[in-house]
Design a protein around this motif. Structure first.
Motif, PDB file in Angstrom:
ATOM      1  N   LEU A 160     -62.732  -9.409  38.221  1.00 31.25           N
ATOM      2  CA  LEU A 160     -61.686  -8.389  38.212  1.00 31.25           C
ATOM      3  C   LEU A 160     -62.015  -7.377  37.120  1.00 31.25           C
ATOM      4  O   LEU A 160     -61.689  -7.568  35.952  1.00 31.25           O
ATOM      5  CB  LEU A 160     -60.314  -9.022  37.985  1.00 31.25           C
ATOM      6  N   TRP A 161     -62.652  -6.319  37.528  1.00 32.72           N
ATOM      7  CA  TRP A 161     -63.104  -5.249  36.641  1.00 32.72           C
ATOM      8  C   TRP A 161     -61.946  -4.699  35.814  1.00 32.72           C
ATOM      9  O   TRP A 161     -62.073  -4.436  34.623  1.00 32.72           O
ATOM     10  CB  TRP A 161     -63.686  -4.146  37.520  1.00 32.72           C
ATOM     11  N   GLY A 162     -60.800  -4.526  36.462  1.00 33.07           N
ATOM     12  CA  GLY A 162     -59.636  -3.972  35.776  1.00 33.07           C
ATOM     13  C   GLY A 162     -58.682  -5.019  35.251  1.00 33.07           C
ATOM     14  O   GLY A 162     -57.587  -4.692  34.802  1.00 33.07           O
ATOM     15  N   GLY A 163     -59.075  -6.296  35.299  1.00 34.06           N
ATOM     16  CA  GLY A 163     -58.149  -7.364  34.940  1.00 34.06           C
ATOM     17  C   GLY A 163     -58.625  -8.334  33.896  1.00 34.06           C
ATOM     18  O   GLY A 163     -57.917  -9.291  33.562  1.00 34.06           O
ATOM     19  N   ALA A 164     -59.840  -8.157  33.355  1.00 34.84           N
ATOM     20  CA  ALA A 164     -60.378  -9.007  32.283  1.00 34.84           C
ATOM     21  C   ALA A 164     -60.337 -10.495  32.627  1.00 34.84           C
ATOM     22  O   ALA A 164     -60.041 -11.338  31.777  1.00 34.84           O
ATOM     23  CB  ALA A 164     -59.641  -8.738  30.969  1.00 34.84           C
ATOM     24  N   ARG A 165     -60.636 -10.813  33.860  1.00 31.89           N
ATOM     25  CA  ARG A 165     -60.708 -12.219  34.239  1.00 31.89           C
ATOM     26  C   ARG A 165     -61.526 -12.389  35.509  1.00 31.89           C
ATOM     27  O   ARG A 165     -61.810 -11.431  36.216  1.00 31.89           O
ATOM     28  CB  ARG A 165     -59.323 -12.833  34.417  1.00 31.89           C
ATOM     29  N   VAL A 166     -61.882 -13.646  35.774  1.00 34.03           N
ATOM     30  CA  VAL A 166     -62.604 -14.016  36.981  1.00 34.03           C
ATOM     31  C   VAL A 166     -61.690 -14.883  37.830  1.00 34.03           C
ATOM     32  O   VAL A 166     -61.124 -15.863  37.339  1.00 34.03           O
ATOM     33  CB  VAL A 166     -63.908 -14.777  36.648  1.00 34.03           C
ATOM     34  N   MET A 167     -61.529 -14.504  39.097  1.00 38.14           N
ATOM     35  CA  MET A 167     -60.741 -15.320  40.011  1.00 38.14           C
ATOM     36  C   MET A 167     -61.657 -16.266  40.779  1.00 38.14           C
ATOM     37  O   MET A 167     -62.796 -15.918  41.085  1.00 38.14           O
ATOM     38  CB  MET A 167     -59.982 -14.438  41.004  1.00 38.14           C
ATOM     39  N   LEU A 168     -61.161 -17.455  41.066  1.00 36.35           N
ATOM     40  CA  LEU A 168     -61.873 -18.435  41.881  1.00 36.35           C
ATOM     41  C   LEU A 168     -61.097 -18.596  43.189  1.00 36.35           C
ATOM     42  O   LEU A 168     -59.918 -18.963  43.176  1.00 36.35           O
ATOM     43  CB  LEU A 168     -61.987 -19.775  41.163  1.00 36.35           C
ATOM     44  N   LEU A 169     -61.766 -18.281  44.304  1.00 38.59           N
ATOM     45  CA  LEU A 169     -61.136 -18.344  45.621  1.00 38.59           C
ATOM     46  C   LEU A 169     -61.854 -19.361  46.492  1.00 38.59           C
ATOM     47  O   LEU A 169     -63.049 -19.597  46.327  1.00 38.59           O
ATOM     48  CB  LEU A 169     -61.186 -16.972  46.304  1.00 38.59           C
ATOM     49  N   ASP A 170     -61.119 -19.943  47.428  1.00 36.32           N
ATOM     50  CA  ASP A 170     -61.748 -20.811  48.421  1.00 36.32           C
ATOM     51  C   ASP A 170     -62.700 -19.962  49.272  1.00 36.32           C
ATOM     52  O   ASP A 170     -62.323 -18.904  49.772  1.00 36.32           O
ATOM     53  CB  ASP A 170     -60.684 -21.456  49.308  1.00 36.32           C
ATOM     54  N   ALA A 171     -63.923 -20.423  49.433  1.00 40.18           N
ATOM     55  CA  ALA A 171     -64.962 -19.610  50.073  1.00 40.18           C
ATOM     56  C   ALA A 171     -64.773 -19.442  51.569  1.00 40.18           C
ATOM     57  O   ALA A 171     -65.435 -18.590  52.174  1.00 40.18           O
ATOM     58  CB  ALA A 171     -66.337 -20.222  49.798  1.00 40.18           C
ATOM     59  N   LYS A 172     -63.881 -20.195  52.186  1.00 41.90           N
ATOM     60  CA  LYS A 172     -63.646 -20.068  53.622  1.00 41.90           C
ATOM     61  C   LYS A 172     -62.310 -19.413  53.959  1.00 41.90           C
ATOM     62  O   LYS A 172     -62.190 -18.715  54.964  1.00 41.90           O
ATOM     63  CB  LYS A 172     -63.732 -21.435  54.301  1.00 41.90           C
ATOM     64  N   THR A 173     -61.308 -19.635  53.107  1.00 45.91           N
ATOM     65  CA  THR A 173     -59.960 -19.125  53.402  1.00 45.91           C
ATOM     66  C   THR A 173     -59.506 -18.044  52.442  1.00 45.91           C
ATOM     67  O   THR A 173     -58.526 -17.359  52.711  1.00 45.91           O
ATOM     68  CB  THR A 173     -58.940 -20.271  53.347  1.00 45.91           C
ATOM     69  N   LEU A 174     -60.178 -17.913  51.300  1.00 43.72           N
ATOM     70  CA  LEU A 174     -59.816 -17.001  50.212  1.00 43.72           C
ATOM     71  C   LEU A 174     -58.519 -17.407  49.517  1.00 43.72           C
ATOM     72  O   LEU A 174     -57.908 -16.610  48.800  1.00 43.72           O
ATOM     73  CB  LEU A 174     -59.731 -15.557  50.685  1.00 43.72           C
ATOM     74  N   ALA A 175     -58.092 -18.657  49.710  1.00 44.09           N
ATOM     75  CA  ALA A 175     -56.947 -19.162  48.956  1.00 44.09           C
ATOM     76  C   ALA A 175     -57.315 -19.229  47.476  1.00 44.09           C
ATOM     77  O   ALA A 175     -58.448 -19.565  47.124  1.00 44.09           O
ATOM     78  CB  ALA A 175     -56.545 -20.546  49.464  1.00 44.09           C
ATOM     79  N   THR A 176     -56.373 -18.914  46.601  1.00 43.10           N
ATOM     80  CA  THR A 176     -56.639 -18.885  45.168  1.00 43.10           C
ATOM     81  C   THR A 176     -56.754 -20.299  44.606  1.00 43.10           C
ATOM     82  O   THR A 176     -55.872 -21.136  44.809  1.00 43.10           O
ATOM     83  CB  THR A 176     -55.531 -18.122  44.432  1.00 43.10           C
ATOM     84  N   LYS A 177     -57.849 -20.550  43.894  1.00 41.51           N
ATOM     85  CA  LYS A 177     -58.041 -21.833  43.212  1.00 41.51           C
ATOM     86  C   LYS A 177     -57.652 -21.760  41.744  1.00 41.51           C
ATOM     87  O   LYS A 177     -57.320 -22.768  41.132  1.00 41.51           O
ATOM     88  CB  LYS A 177     -59.507 -22.261  43.316  1.00 41.51           C
ATOM     89  N   GLY A 178     -57.744 -20.568  41.167  1.00 43.92           N
ATOM     90  CA  GLY A 178     -57.421 -20.402  39.757  1.00 43.92           C
ATOM     91  C   GLY A 178     -58.088 -19.160  39.217  1.00 43.92           C
ATOM     92  O   GLY A 178     -58.708 -18.391  39.947  1.00 43.92           O
ATOM     93  N   GLU A 179     -57.958 -18.950  37.912  1.00 45.72           N
ATOM     94  CA  GLU A 179     -58.581 -17.802  37.272  1.00 45.72           C
ATOM     95  C   GLU A 179     -58.932 -18.142  35.827  1.00 45.72           C
ATOM     96  O   GLU A 179     -58.367 -19.068  35.235  1.00 45.72           O
ATOM     97  CB  GLU A 179     -57.677 -16.579  37.328  1.00 45.72           C
ATOM     98  N   VAL A 180     -59.903 -17.387  35.293  1.00 44.95           N
ATOM     99  CA  VAL A 180     -60.381 -17.612  33.921  1.00 44.95           C
ATOM    100  C   VAL A 180     -60.367 -16.278  33.189  1.00 44.95           C
ATOM    101  O   VAL A 180     -60.934 -15.294  33.681  1.00 44.95           O
ATOM    102  CB  VAL A 180     -61.809 -18.191  33.913  1.00 44.95           C
TER     103      VAL A 180
END
Length: 261
Positions: A160-180
């Protein structure tokens, strides 16, 4: 770089009309130039090295090229959002179009799916490469730079260029797994064989090290020219050496490349 290591594909996109240039590394010359209407930073090979995917940027698409005998040939256009429309007849005012602008692209390790990020549209899209159709799409909370499939293909990392974090998404559904949470303006990413995720953060003087399993950043690798330097190195590209023992970090505003053990 091509799978056989003989060619480098360079995306030129900025002041002049965009091109993809095929560089013959042994002979040291440009062997082919492909002119494009739109391009930005996104470039990704299929796992078998027979196809190359290029961001369509303002055309809201991803361009597919076949690769054979050192040459690129245009194949499909994967349209991810409506194209920009011509001005309304009798005026010079463009018709309104959805904000999108496709940035980074990535192909899953099994070659089945392509992920593309919409920088201004703040969205991530998955494409089924067999059919060429969108299989999933999700909004994200800030401008997004690029995406990277995890080594095992189960997770999609999104910076997230504008959000100062990295999102982790499910690679098949894009469901959110978490963020760092990481440094400001995270952009390029690379994952080591041991699972560590390296993230270049352009508004800091560092590449951040993320432990995806623990969902946290564990280290910052400084690329400043001297201790306590104010932000200005602008790390914006990463690469791991083939043996995984070295990390290369390109620093846009220092005009340097840092070699990290």
């Amino acid at each position: 770089i091509s799978q056989d290591g003989k060619y480098l594909i360079v995306a030129n996109n900025g002041y002049a009309k965009p091109t993809l240039r095929v560089v013959d590394l042994a002979r040291g010359y440009v062997a082919q130039t492909v002119t494009l209407d739109d391009a930005w930073l996104g470039l990704a090979w299929s796992p078998d090295g027979t196809k190359l995917y290029s961001s369509g940027a303002a055309s809201n698409s991803v361009l597919e090229f076949t690769w054979c005998n050192g040459r690129l040939t245009k194949a499909r256009t994967l349209q991810l959002a409506p194209k920009s429309e011509a001005p309304t007849p009798g005026t010079n005012r463009p018709r309104p179009t959805p904000q999108s602008f496709v940035g980074g692209v990535a192909v899953s390790p099994d070659g089945a799916r392509l992920a593309a990020v919409h920088v201004l549209g703040m969205k991530v899209t998955l494409v089924d490469l067999a059919s060429g159709q969108i299989s999933a799409s999700v909004s994200v909370p800030a401008e997004v730079y690029t995406a990277l499939f995890s080594n095992d293909g189960a997770t999609l990392f999104v910076s997230l260029w504008g959000g100062a974090r990295v999102m982790l998404l499910d690679a098949k559904t894009l469901a959110t797994k978490g963020e760092v949470v990481v440094g400001e303006h995270p952009n390029a990413m690379a994952q080591a064989a041991d699972g560590r995720l390296f993230v270049a953060c352009a508004n800091t003087n560092a590449a951040w090290v993320v432990d995806p399993a623990a969902m946290k950043a564990t280290e910052q690798i400084s690329v400043a020219l001297f201790p306590e330097a104010p932000p200005g190195s602008t790390p914006n590209a990463l690469a791991l050496s083939p043996d995984g023992r070295r990390l290369l970090i390109a620093n846009a505003d220092n005009n340097t490349a840092a070699l990290v053990d």
